[in-house]
Design a protein around this motif. Structure first.
Motif, PDB file in Angstrom:
ATOM      1  N   LYS A  67     -29.198  52.169  17.380  1.00 44.68           N
ATOM      2  CA  LYS A  67     -30.125  51.014  16.820  1.00 44.68           C
ATOM      3  C   LYS A  67     -31.003  51.626  15.779  1.00 44.68           C
ATOM      4  O   LYS A  67     -30.884  51.271  14.547  1.00 44.68           O
ATOM      5  N   ILE A 117     -28.544  43.119  23.013  1.00 40.84           N
ATOM      6  CA  ILE A 117     -27.205  43.579  22.287  1.00 40.84           C
ATOM      7  C   ILE A 117     -26.982  44.958  23.404  1.00 40.84           C
ATOM      8  O   ILE A 117     -27.791  45.981  22.997  1.00 40.84           O
ATOM      9  N   GLU A 122     -20.421  45.308  20.588  1.00 38.86           N
ATOM     10  CA  GLU A 122     -21.202  44.139  20.207  1.00 38.86           C
ATOM     11  C   GLU A 122     -21.961  44.643  18.913  1.00 38.86           C
ATOM     12  O   GLU A 122     -22.325  43.714  18.157  1.00 38.86           O
ATOM     13  N   PHE A 123     -22.601  45.609  19.259  1.00 36.52           N
ATOM     14  CA  PHE A 123     -23.656  46.135  18.070  1.00 36.52           C
ATOM     15  C   PHE A 123     -22.660  46.361  16.670  1.00 36.52           C
ATOM     16  O   PHE A 123     -23.313  46.072  15.775  1.00 36.52           O
ATOM     17  N   PHE A 126     -22.159  42.979  15.168  1.00 30.04           N
ATOM     18  CA  PHE A 126     -23.282  42.670  14.592  1.00 30.04           C
ATOM     19  C   PHE A 126     -23.648  43.267  13.269  1.00 30.04           C
ATOM     20  O   PHE A 126     -23.830  42.591  12.296  1.00 30.04           O
TER      21      PHE A 126
END
Length: 139
Positions: A67, A117, A122-123, A126
């Motif tokens: 992230k 998350i 999943e990230f 997104f």
């Protein structure tokens, strides 16, 4: 002696550390101390010096490396915001950021919610969702 370490930080990083009341311990770890709670250690001074303000902020919020790297690479696609109960969402400097506005989609992202998350797939979904707006927006 510790002032030599804090002087090596950018003013923006120093403001971030001050905002979260972090202090440098004798092992050169930035930590939060509170009389009623356990001390929370966040990162080394070497990390604070080497990494970006965004990396420090995301580390404070316990966000993973993927992230941090994604948003560092794409930070120009976002505006920094915080929430004021008097004024609502207001633009702010990066060190003071609580929310990111994705410029192309107008989606407001609470950085605390990025913790939810949990897996890389999943990230990626997104990120793909946000990036799907970039080809169609006129920004």
């Amino acid at each position: 002696m510790k002032s030599q370490y804090t002087n090596s930080l950018t003013p923006e990083k120093y403001k971030l550390l001050k905002k979260y009341s972090l202090t440098l311990n004798n092992d050169l770890i930035w930590e939060f101390k509170h009389n009623k709670y356990h001390t929370v250690k966040y990162f080394s001074n070497k990390f604070a010096t080497k990494e970006s303000t965004l990396a420090l902020l995301f580390n404070i919020h316990k966000l993973c490396y993927a992230k941090i790297k994604f948003f560092e690479k794409n930070i120009d696609k976002y505006d920094s915001y915080k929430y004021s109960f008097n004024d609502g969402f207001v633009k702010c400097p990066l060190y003071d950021m609580e929310f990111m506005l994705h410029k192309y989609s107008n989606i407001m992202i609470d950085i605390r919610n990025l913790q939810e998350i949990k897996n890389i797939e999943e990230f990626h979904k997104f990120c793909d969702h946000l990036e799907s707006f970039e080809g169609t927006a006129s920004n």
